[in-house]
Design a protein around this motif. Structure first.
Motif, PDB file in Angstrom:
ATOM      1  N   SER A   1      40.289  36.007   3.181  1.00 49.70           N
ATOM      2  CA  SER A   1      40.103  34.981   4.209  1.00 49.70           C
ATOM      3  C   SER A   1      41.402  34.704   4.949  1.00 49.70           C
ATOM      4  CB  SER A   1      39.572  33.683   3.570  1.00 49.70           C
ATOM      5  OG  SER A   1      38.303  33.905   2.968  1.00 49.70           O
ATOM      6  N   GLU A   2      42.514  34.687   4.226  1.00 54.46           N
ATOM      7  CA  GLU A   2      43.814  34.482   4.868  1.00 54.46           C
ATOM      8  C   GLU A   2      44.186  35.661   5.760  1.00 54.46           C
ATOM      9  OE1 GLU A   2      46.674  33.458   1.739  1.00 54.46           O
ATOM     10  OE2 GLU A   2      46.654  31.439   2.607  1.00 54.46           O
ATOM     11  N   ILE A   3      43.855  36.869   5.313  1.00 55.43           N
ATOM     12  CA  ILE A   3      44.126  38.061   6.125  1.00 55.43           C
ATOM     13  C   ILE A   3      43.402  37.954   7.461  1.00 55.43           C
ATOM     14  CG2 ILE A   3      43.630  40.539   6.329  1.00 55.43           C
ATOM     15  CD1 ILE A   3      44.307  40.778   3.347  1.00 55.43           C
ATOM     16  N   LYS A   4      42.162  37.478   7.426  1.00 57.58           N
ATOM     17  CA  LYS A   4      41.403  37.312   8.668  1.00 57.58           C
ATOM     18  C   LYS A   4      42.114  36.350   9.612  1.00 57.58           C
ATOM     19  CE  LYS A   4      36.735  38.319   7.023  1.00 57.58           C
ATOM     20  NZ  LYS A   4      35.349  37.826   6.991  1.00 57.58           N
ATOM     21  N   GLU A   5      42.609  35.248   9.077  1.00 55.53           N
ATOM     22  CA  GLU A   5      43.329  34.278   9.904  1.00 55.53           C
ATOM     23  C   GLU A   5      44.568  34.916  10.538  1.00 55.53           C
ATOM     24  OE1 GLU A   5      44.300  30.739   7.810  1.00 55.53           O
ATOM     25  OE2 GLU A   5      42.281  30.441   7.029  1.00 55.53           O
TER      26      GLU A   5
ATOM     27  N   ARG B   1      44.181  48.134  28.143  1.00 57.24           N
ATOM     28  CA  ARG B   1      43.804  49.066  27.091  1.00 57.24           C
ATOM     29  C   ARG B   1      44.733  49.011  25.878  1.00 57.24           C
ATOM     30  NH1 ARG B   1      43.356  54.229  30.959  1.00 57.24           N
ATOM     31  NH2 ARG B   1      45.226  53.157  31.724  1.00 57.24           N
ATOM     32  N   ILE B   2      45.896  48.376  26.026  1.00 59.41           N
ATOM     33  CA  ILE B   2      46.806  48.285  24.880  1.00 59.41           C
ATOM     34  C   ILE B   2      46.741  46.916  24.208  1.00 59.41           C
ATOM     35  CG2 ILE B   2      48.358  49.968  25.935  1.00 59.41           C
ATOM     36  CD1 ILE B   2      50.308  47.624  26.435  1.00 59.41           C
ATOM     37  N   ARG B   3      45.836  46.058  24.664  1.00 50.93           N
ATOM     38  CA  ARG B   3      45.694  44.742  24.060  1.00 50.93           C
ATOM     39  C   ARG B   3      45.036  44.854  22.688  1.00 50.93           C
ATOM     40  NH1 ARG B   3      46.112  40.453  27.682  1.00 50.93           N
ATOM     41  NH2 ARG B   3      44.492  39.227  26.658  1.00 50.93           N
ATOM     42  N   LEU B   4      45.328  43.896  21.832  1.00 50.95           N
ATOM     43  CA  LEU B   4      44.771  43.872  20.480  1.00 50.95           C
ATOM     44  C   LEU B   4      43.411  43.177  20.492  1.00 50.95           C
ATOM     45  CD1 LEU B   4      47.832  44.407  19.991  1.00 50.95           C
ATOM     46  CD2 LEU B   4      47.592  43.167  17.840  1.00 50.95           C
ATOM     47  N   GLU B   5      42.513  43.648  19.649  1.00 49.19           N
ATOM     48  CA  GLU B   5      41.186  43.039  19.558  1.00 49.19           C
ATOM     49  C   GLU B   5      40.804  42.848  18.094  1.00 49.19           C
ATOM     50  OE1 GLU B   5      36.530  43.804  20.907  1.00 49.19           O
ATOM     51  OE2 GLU B   5      38.146  45.038  21.752  1.00 49.19           O
ATOM     52  N   TYR B   6      40.543  41.606  17.738  1.00 51.91           N
ATOM     53  CA  TYR B   6      40.148  41.267  16.365  1.00 51.91           C
ATOM     54  C   TYR B   6      38.631  41.232  16.269  1.00 51.91           C
ATOM     55  CZ  TYR B   6      39.061  38.401  12.295  1.00 51.91           C
ATOM     56  OH  TYR B   6      38.524  37.926  11.127  1.00 51.91           O
ATOM     57  N   ARG B   7      38.090  41.779  15.174  1.00 53.96           N
ATOM     58  CA  ARG B   7      36.648  41.732  14.926  1.00 53.96           C
ATOM     59  C   ARG B   7      36.393  41.312  13.479  1.00 53.96           C
ATOM     60  NH1 ARG B   7      37.116  47.145  17.073  1.00 53.96           N
ATOM     61  NH2 ARG B   7      36.884  47.126  19.344  1.00 53.96           N
ATOM     62  N   ASP B   8      35.598  40.289  13.316  1.00 53.40           N
ATOM     63  CA  ASP B   8      35.167  39.853  11.982  1.00 53.40           C
ATOM     64  C   ASP B   8      33.902  40.626  11.633  1.00 53.40           C
ATOM     65  OD1 ASP B   8      34.002  38.429   9.768  1.00 53.40           O
ATOM     66  OD2 ASP B   8      35.302  36.743  10.283  1.00 53.40           O
ATOM     67  N   ARG B   9      33.952  41.364  10.520  1.00 53.24           N
ATOM     68  CA  ARG B   9      32.831  42.226  10.139  1.00 53.24           C
ATOM     69  C   ARG B   9      32.083  41.686   8.921  1.00 53.24           C
ATOM     70  NH1 ARG B   9      31.340  46.550  13.275  1.00 53.24           N
ATOM     71  NH2 ARG B   9      31.013  47.800  11.405  1.00 53.24           N
ATOM     72  N   GLY B  10      32.057  40.368   8.772  1.00 53.12           N
ATOM     73  CA  GLY B  10      31.390  39.774   7.627  1.00 53.12           C
ATOM     74  C   GLY B  10      32.398  39.212   6.647  1.00 53.12           C
ATOM     75  N   LYS B  11      31.913  38.686   5.528  1.00 53.61           N
ATOM     76  CA  LYS B  11      32.774  37.983   4.573  1.00 53.61           C
ATOM     77  C   LYS B  11      33.866  38.868   3.997  1.00 53.61           C
ATOM     78  CE  LYS B  11      29.732  36.535   1.650  1.00 53.61           C
ATOM     79  NZ  LYS B  11      29.172  35.804   0.472  1.00 53.61           N
TER      80      LYS B  11
ATOM     81  N   ILE C   1      42.403  51.643  14.924  1.00 54.22           N
ATOM     82  CA  ILE C   1      41.753  50.485  14.324  1.00 54.22           C
ATOM     83  C   ILE C   1      42.205  50.390  12.872  1.00 54.22           C
ATOM     84  CG2 ILE C   1      39.562  49.556  13.462  1.00 54.22           C
ATOM     85  CD1 ILE C   1      38.219  50.448  15.962  1.00 54.22           C
ATOM     86  N   LEU C   2      42.660  49.206  12.487  1.00 56.67           N
ATOM     87  CA  LEU C   2      42.940  48.919  11.086  1.00 56.67           C
ATOM     88  C   LEU C   2      41.743  48.180  10.509  1.00 56.67           C
ATOM     89  CD1 LEU C   2      46.646  47.704  10.750  1.00 56.67           C
ATOM     90  CD2 LEU C   2      45.615  49.733   9.737  1.00 56.67           C
ATOM     91  N   VAL C   3      41.261  48.648   9.367  1.00 54.61           N
ATOM     92  CA  VAL C   3      40.136  48.011   8.695  1.00 54.61           C
ATOM     93  C   VAL C   3      40.617  47.465   7.356  1.00 54.61           C
ATOM     94  CG1 VAL C   3      37.831  48.322   7.717  1.00 54.61           C
ATOM     95  CG2 VAL C   3      38.484  49.576   9.778  1.00 54.61           C
ATOM     96  N   PHE C   4      40.456  46.151   7.155  1.00 53.77           N
ATOM     97  CA  PHE C   4      40.758  45.507   5.880  1.00 53.77           C
ATOM     98  C   PHE C   4      39.424  45.235   5.194  1.00 53.77           C
ATOM     99  CE2 PHE C   4      44.430  44.901   8.437  1.00 53.77           C
ATOM    100  CZ  PHE C   4      45.512  44.770   7.575  1.00 53.77           C
ATOM    101  N   SER C   5      39.232  45.840   4.031  1.00 54.05           N
ATOM    102  CA  SER C   5      37.937  45.770   3.366  1.00 54.05           C
ATOM    103  C   SER C   5      38.101  45.399   1.891  1.00 54.05           C
ATOM    104  CB  SER C   5      37.228  47.129   3.483  1.00 54.05           C
ATOM    105  OG  SER C   5      35.975  47.108   2.831  1.00 54.05           O
TER     106      SER C   5
END
Length: 228
Positions: free
Chosen positions: A34-38, A57-67, A78-82
């Motif tokens: 949860s802290e990583i998401k913040e 095109r070089i801007r950062l984009e955050y996506r919440d993919r669920g809990k 794309i960095l994926v934290f899982s």
């Protein structure tokens, strides 16, 4: 055949204690996720403010993919934290068993895991299902919120630091920044000729339709945990 009361009590106590331990590990790991998401969300906002006026095109984009998952897109990556839902124990020959903190109490070795993967953003954009992502780091968190990070040289915090301090917002920020820095330096290499010299009709037709020939930063090369 009924178990003796003493044996039944021992099994129940062990089940209760281990289940409680693993639940605590899960709760701590979930709190870290949860802290990583913040951090990812704040990082994207702050970086984009700095990049105001630059190529979108070089801007950062955050996506919440669920809990249990979050993504941060930075340009072509794309960095994926899982977070994994289970609690893990280390194999017998893992170097973590040489850590004094783990040797004092075996329960300290039970950890939750948050994996950090690097994918090409085009893999998601063009739905290239066969494209490969790369594990660049793993965050281990235990029942006391002690932690260490295994992975690429820029991302790693060695096992001998395990037990020396609980994971903090500042530490997580450093881990995220290290992962971002590594990703930007981890370039897409031209695949070896021999790994690309045979292509099926299906692959070619699919490429024409959707640009889906398999792609990965190290496709066709050996990929080791200490690669730069």
């Amino acid at each position: 055949m009924e178990l003796p009361e003493s044996k039944r009590g021992e099994i129940i106590a062990q089940l209760r204690d281990k289940a409680t331990l693993k639940q605590k590990v899960y709760d701590n790991t979930f709190a870290v996720m949860s802290e990583i998401k913040e951090i990812l969300q704040e990082y994207a906002v702050e970086a984009n403010e700095t990049l105001e006026g630059a190529d979108r095109r070089i801007r950062l984009e955050y996506r919440d993919r669920g809990k249990l998952e979050a993504q941060l897109q930075l340009a072509g990556d794309i960095l994926v934290f899982s977070m994994h839902t289970n609690t893990f124990q280390f194999e017998r020959d893992n170097i973590v068993w040489k850590n004094s903190y783990v040797q004092r109490d075996r329960n300290n070795s039970y950890c939750g895991i948050i994996n950090i993967y690097n994918f090409l953003s085009d893999s998601f954009r063009f739905n290239r299902q066969s494209d490969e992502g790369y594990l660049i780091g793993r965050i281990f968190v235990n029942h006391e919120s002690q932690y260490f990070v295994e992975g690429k040289r820029q991302v790693s915090f060695r096992h001998n630091s395990f037990g020396s301090g609980v994971i903090t917002y500042e530490a997580l920020t450093h881990i995220v920044e290290s992962a971002l820095g590594y990703t930007l330096e981890f370039d897409l290499l031209v695949p070896p000729f021999d790994s690309q010299k045979v292509v099926s009709v299906e692959q070619m037709n699919t490429k024409i339709e959707n640009s889906r020939l398999q792609t990965g930063k190290r496709l066709g090369y050996n990929y080791n945990s200490d690669d730069i």
